[in-house]
Design an enzyme around this catalytic site. Sequence first.
Site: not given
Length: 379
Positions: A120, A318, A122
């Site tokens: 991922d 996240d 960000d």
Amino acid sequence: MAKASVVVPEQVGAAAVAAQVGCPCPGTTLFPYPPPRAGIAVRRKCLQAAQQLELGAGLRGGWVESMRASSPTHAKAAAALAAGVDEEHAAWMARHPSALGEFEKVVAASKGKQIVMFLDYDGTLSPIVDDPDAAFMSETMRMAVRSVAKHFPTAIVSGRCRDKVFEFVKLAELYYAGSHGMDIKGPAKPSSSSRHAAKSPPPKGVLFQPASEFLPMIEQVHQRLEQATSSIPGAKVENNKFCVSVHFRCVDEKSWGALAETVRRVVREFPRLRLSQGRMVFEVRPTIKWDKGKALEFLLDSLGFADCSDVLPVYIGDDRTDEDAFKVLRRRGQGVGILVSKHPKETSASFSLQEPAEVMEFLLRLVEWKRLSRARLRL
Ligand SMILES: O=P(O)(O)OC[C@H]1O[C@H](O[C@H]2O[C@H](CO)[C@@H](O)[C@H](O)[C@H]2O)[C@H](O)[C@@H](O)[C@@H]1O
């Protein structure tokens, strides 16, 4: 989940055989995916609020609670109110141990398998910052990702528009799945991993855009949301091509209820779009059944690993949208899901890392381990 094949972290190394019981692919390792425990009551309440929001059934209070839950600071404060925070954290860590602490077990699981890396952006490769346009990745992180891609096919899976995330990452040898996986493109330039690791020759160019027909609608909702939120200071609308983000990180908490209502009102005008929530952001996207989990499976298939037992997908993320990918790994009984979080969260991931700095350390250790095992093979 009470599947006989679920193993606890301490057993991972020795339990590969036991883990195969009930496993869809013989030879695959099943990592621990224990059910959430009652200790995370505050977060569960917030998650329920988020689900209500997604269903459009939430009351104003529920939305704001859910918005608070997406802020680590607020979530931490909420958790601090609950008794036994340390205990809760320790219990969570026991169920989602550090991927660095358990590194040997993670790599042992890859024996005889090809690792495919999914990252991922960000909050995983770049730290979370107030301005989404300034979420730069460090040069050292870029070098770590580049090294990983030399050894393992590597994909960036992001909620962002593909072009934008490419501008941040700047590595042509990677696969990119932008707009929460709704815009998938192969590497512009071959890497050494693509030559020897993938079973199929690396496909080039745009591979899949399941939401193309939604482009005009996304443009429309983007404009409507910009208009409707313009009077709320700090609100920022981001066009991610096949989806739209409405950020509230810089909005005064007093206005969160108003913002949530505004966004919901606009989205209701578009019955073929749905609303969900990420880290201090509302995500508006097509109702099609496509998400980061489906993108992960699509990429594995494109690399020639469909229904294979000799592959170990490693997914690091996240956010709530990354849970779709963790769930796919759980369903397949294959791979390693790693949640990036400092705080206990309900997750389908099996391991954790605290922050992007730890992600980088993990990636570098993986590269070093691969180099050493290749060197050993040459001896
Ligand atoms: O799937 P991801 O790559 O994690 O993208 C999810 C969203 O990330 C970005 O927003 C998040 O990061 C921003 C910069 O650190 C932060 O300001 C924001 O609060 C976070 O939600 C991105 O701007 C969104 O478009 C993505 O959907």
